[in-house]
Scaffold this motif. Sequence first.
Motif, PDB file in Angstrom:
ATOM      1  N   TYR A 156       0.662  -1.338   0.269  1.00 27.57           N
ATOM      2  CA  TYR A 156       0.018  -0.118  -0.572  1.00 27.57           C
ATOM      3  C   TYR A 156       0.821   1.296   0.050  1.00 27.57           C
ATOM      4  N   SER A 157       2.082   0.754  -0.007  1.00 25.13           N
ATOM      5  CA  SER A 157       3.253   2.304   0.233  1.00 25.13           C
ATOM      6  C   SER A 157       3.072   3.541  -1.229  1.00 25.13           C
ATOM      7  N   GLY A 158       4.001   3.568  -1.644  1.00 26.70           N
ATOM      8  CA  GLY A 158       4.284   5.250  -2.289  1.00 26.70           C
ATOM      9  C   GLY A 158       5.127   3.781  -3.491  1.00 26.70           C
ATOM     10  N   PHE A 159       5.294   2.349  -2.945  1.00 24.39           N
ATOM     11  CA  PHE A 159       6.060   1.525  -4.377  1.00 24.39           C
ATOM     12  C   PHE A 159       5.162   0.584  -4.946  1.00 24.39           C
ATOM     13  N   ASN A 160       4.035   0.772  -4.603  1.00 21.51           N
ATOM     14  CA  ASN A 160       2.613   0.386  -4.824  1.00 21.51           C
ATOM     15  C   ASN A 160       2.544  -1.314  -5.716  1.00 21.51           C
ATOM     16  N   ILE A 161       3.493  -1.792  -5.050  1.00 20.26           N
ATOM     17  CA  ILE A 161       3.640  -3.169  -5.685  1.00 20.26           C
ATOM     18  C   ILE A 161       2.248  -4.193  -5.223  1.00 20.26           C
ATOM     19  N   THR A 162       1.778  -4.302  -6.617  1.00 23.63           N
ATOM     20  CA  THR A 162       0.920  -4.865  -7.219  1.00 23.63           C
ATOM     21  C   THR A 162       0.584  -7.005  -7.718  1.00 23.63           C
ATOM     22  N   LEU A 163       0.489  -7.070  -7.367  1.00 28.83           N
ATOM     23  CA  LEU A 163      -0.440  -9.069  -8.216  1.00 28.83           C
ATOM     24  C   LEU A 163      -1.333  -9.045  -8.311  1.00 28.83           C
ATOM     25  N   LEU A 164      -1.782  -9.140  -9.700  1.00 27.41           N
ATOM     26  CA  LEU A 164      -2.412  -9.984 -10.778  1.00 27.41           C
ATOM     27  C   LEU A 164      -3.842  -8.979 -10.658  1.00 27.41           C
ATOM     28  N   GLY A 165      -3.320  -7.280 -10.605  1.00 28.06           N
ATOM     29  CA  GLY A 165      -3.951  -6.018 -10.822  1.00 28.06           C
ATOM     30  C   GLY A 165      -4.330  -5.241  -9.240  1.00 28.06           C
ATOM     31  N   ARG A 166      -4.297  -6.196  -7.800  1.00 29.94           N
ATOM     32  CA  ARG A 166      -5.065  -5.877  -6.656  1.00 29.94           C
ATOM     33  C   ARG A 166      -3.530  -5.671  -6.069  1.00 29.94           C
ATOM     34  N   PRO A 167      -3.835  -5.173  -4.245  1.00 33.74           N
ATOM     35  CA  PRO A 167      -2.797  -4.726  -4.064  1.00 33.74           C
ATOM     36  C   PRO A 167      -1.617  -6.031  -3.497  1.00 33.74           C
ATOM     37  N   PHE A 168      -0.464  -6.014  -3.463  1.00 34.14           N
ATOM     38  CA  PHE A 168      -0.017  -7.694  -3.180  1.00 34.14           C
ATOM     39  C   PHE A 168      -0.395  -8.470  -2.503  1.00 34.14           C
ATOM     40  N   LEU A 169      -0.698  -7.336  -1.034  1.00 34.28           N
ATOM     41  CA  LEU A 169      -0.932  -8.040   0.207  1.00 34.28           C
ATOM     42  C   LEU A 169      -2.492  -8.864  -0.307  1.00 34.28           C
ATOM     43  N   ASP A 170      -3.980  -8.075  -0.528  1.00 28.63           N
ATOM     44  CA  ASP A 170      -4.848  -8.421  -0.754  1.00 28.63           C
ATOM     45  C   ASP A 170      -5.156 -10.125  -1.625  1.00 28.63           C
ATOM     46  N   SER A 171      -3.734  -9.535  -2.975  1.00 34.40           N
ATOM     47  CA  SER A 171      -4.228 -11.017  -3.524  1.00 34.40           C
ATOM     48  C   SER A 171      -3.086 -12.346  -2.857  1.00 34.40           C
ATOM     49  N   MET A 172      -1.887 -12.180  -2.044  1.00 34.02           N
ATOM     50  CA  MET A 172      -1.876 -13.526  -1.462  1.00 34.02           C
ATOM     51  C   MET A 172      -3.110 -13.738  -0.975  1.00 34.02           C
ATOM     52  N   ASP A 173      -3.100 -12.648   0.403  1.00 33.17           N
ATOM     53  CA  ASP A 173      -4.651 -13.264   1.178  1.00 33.17           C
ATOM     54  C   ASP A 173      -5.979 -13.971  -0.073  1.00 33.17           C
ATOM     55  N   ILE A 174      -6.391 -13.685  -1.299  1.00 36.04           N
ATOM     56  CA  ILE A 174      -7.171 -14.000  -2.025  1.00 36.04           C
ATOM     57  C   ILE A 174      -6.397 -15.546  -2.787  1.00 36.04           C
ATOM     58  N   ILE A 175      -4.959 -15.430  -3.239  1.00 34.03           N
ATOM     59  CA  ILE A 175      -4.761 -17.173  -4.197  1.00 34.03           C
ATOM     60  C   ILE A 175      -4.868 -18.479  -2.741  1.00 34.03           C
ATOM     61  N   PHE A 176      -3.181 -17.417  -1.471  1.00 33.33           N
ATOM     62  CA  PHE A 176      -3.570 -18.210  -0.180  1.00 33.33           C
ATOM     63  C   PHE A 176      -4.569 -18.488   0.972  1.00 33.33           C
ATOM     64  N   GLY A 177      -5.477 -17.373   1.637  1.00 32.62           N
ATOM     65  CA  GLY A 177      -6.221 -17.589   2.855  1.00 32.62           C
ATOM     66  C   GLY A 177      -7.196 -17.654   2.163  1.00 32.62           C
ATOM     67  N   SER A 178      -7.785 -17.549   0.706  1.00 34.42           N
ATOM     68  CA  SER A 178      -9.161 -18.237   0.809  1.00 34.42           C
ATOM     69  C   SER A 178      -8.805 -19.845  -0.294  1.00 34.42           C
ATOM     70  N   PHE A 179      -8.259 -19.237  -1.684  1.00 38.95           N
ATOM     71  CA  PHE A 179      -8.375 -20.210  -2.688  1.00 38.95           C
ATOM     72  C   PHE A 179      -7.603 -21.391  -2.118  1.00 38.95           C
ATOM     73  N   LEU A 180      -6.379 -21.231  -2.075  1.00 35.45           N
ATOM     74  CA  LEU A 180      -5.687 -23.112  -1.643  1.00 35.45           C
ATOM     75  C   LEU A 180      -5.849 -23.131  -0.626  1.00 35.45           C
ATOM     76  N   ALA A 181      -6.248 -22.606   0.540  1.00 35.86           N
ATOM     77  CA  ALA A 181      -5.992 -23.314   1.601  1.00 35.86           C
ATOM     78  C   ALA A 181      -7.393 -24.086   1.973  1.00 35.86           C
ATOM     79  N   PRO A 182      -8.169 -24.717   1.107  1.00 35.68           N
ATOM     80  CA  PRO A 182      -9.315 -25.968   1.229  1.00 35.68           C
ATOM     81  C   PRO A 182      -8.854 -26.983   0.685  1.00 35.68           C
ATOM     82  N   ILE A 183      -7.709 -26.382  -0.616  1.00 42.38           N
ATOM     83  CA  ILE A 183      -6.420 -27.821  -1.128  1.00 42.38           C
ATOM     84  C   ILE A 183      -5.204 -28.642   0.001  1.00 42.38           C
ATOM     85  N   GLY A 184      -5.314 -27.173   1.013  1.00 38.17           N
ATOM     86  CA  GLY A 184      -3.675 -27.925   2.176  1.00 38.17           C
ATOM     87  C   GLY A 184      -5.107 -28.879   2.770  1.00 38.17           C
ATOM     88  N   ALA A 185      -5.846 -28.432   2.923  1.00 41.08           N
ATOM     89  CA  ALA A 185      -7.227 -28.935   3.846  1.00 41.08           C
ATOM     90  C   ALA A 185      -7.466 -30.340   3.403  1.00 41.08           C
TER      91      ALA A 185
END
Length: 430
Positions: A345-374
């Motif tokens: 969210y800083s001035g560096f503006n780091i994004t992934l898949l068009g979203r802030p990097f943190l949000d994308s990490m949460d979507i990919i790992f926290g919501s999307f891949l977590a069930p696969i782990g389980a």
Amino acid sequence: MRAHWSKLGFILVAIGSAVGLGNIWRFPYIVGESGGGAFLIPYFIAILFFGIPVMLIGLAAGRKFKGSVLTTLGKINPKIKYIGLIPVIVTLAILSYYLVITGWTFGYFIFSIFGYMSFDAFTETLYPLFLFFGAVALIALIVKLGIKRGIERTCKYLLPLLFLFILIILVKSLSLPNAMEGIKFYLTPDLSMLSNPRIWLLAFGQAFFSLSVGFGIMLTYGSYLSNKENIPRSAFTIAGADTLIAILAGFIIFPIVFSFGFSPSAGPELVFIALPEIFSVMSFGQIFGALFFLLLFIGAMTSAISMLEVGVTILIDERKFSRTKATILISSIIALIGLPSALSYSGFNITLLGRPFLDSMDIIFGSFLAPIGAISLCIAIGWFWDSKKLLNEINKNSKIKIPYLMIYLVKYVIPIVLFGVFALELLKLL
Ligand code: PFF
């Protein structure tokens, strides 16, 4: 000799892992959005028939084979050992951004005493980066001190404090004008929502995340569990405490939000944008704000500790690393992969898949891949370990016996439903 938790110590570290941002921020928000009190029905079902069984098999496998996720699965059957990497990678990836948010909570704890900075202004500075490094260093220090002197002792002191803070804020929140409005919104059941399968899948995803099951955590913590412990009783206590805290969090958040005329659907921004505004005008807001953010910080930290321990135990058991070396290595990796999230969210503006990097990490790992782990854990333990032995290990010291039906849940029903959660997240992503 492998270290063992004390009886109370184990319950507290497991509750420490389960209770976190998922309970205090995510649960109330999802309930509000998903039919109010009606959401509790799928949620309780998810906890009882899905979350608890997966917790039981994790604890039993860890205790029986006394090893990390990889070691334990390897002992069950060498062929499935590396399936364990799936939940472990998911867990460590979640940890990398979870610690960024942990840092924010500490920042806001300080702000609540000295005056808030707006979220945008805060995230533009380098404070989030320093706070992130501080959070990594702090949990690394605790994990390095070991199972008993580090993790158990920290949770023994901090969790009672967390309960106390919740009660204090709860009393304040319920005494605010319009508190009833918030409670009505929170609890009025909109039963029509129950016909929507999305709500059910949401409840399953939330139950797993909130209980910290399906991430290899219960297996890792179970490997430090004494043979005398009663696994079913522990699992019900942990799940009960986690659910109680999530429900109480709703009784805190909604009265506050309604009293001050905010929208409860503010979502992710609620905690760091709406609540600070509210605390700055509330009577004694400085104190309640500080208590609230400190409580979030404690919850987040004790969850983060458990995630780090998953990786550390692997290096100790598999590669014979010393605890110190293992902790330094894994936390350095976390510091590195968390860097883009900390700066997203800083001035560096780091994004992934068009979203802030943190949000994308949460979507990919926290919501999307977590069930696969389980799913991986359910299949590895449920299909490859003899079902009778598994059930025996679970029921060993318990008067109340978990029935064989649970094995069917773990082998068939849970993986299929979790696949549904995964598919739902995939659809959202596309
Ligand atoms: N259970 C934690 C919470 O509710 O915030 C989150 C969590 C901890 C998720 C550990 C995943 C995990 F491996």
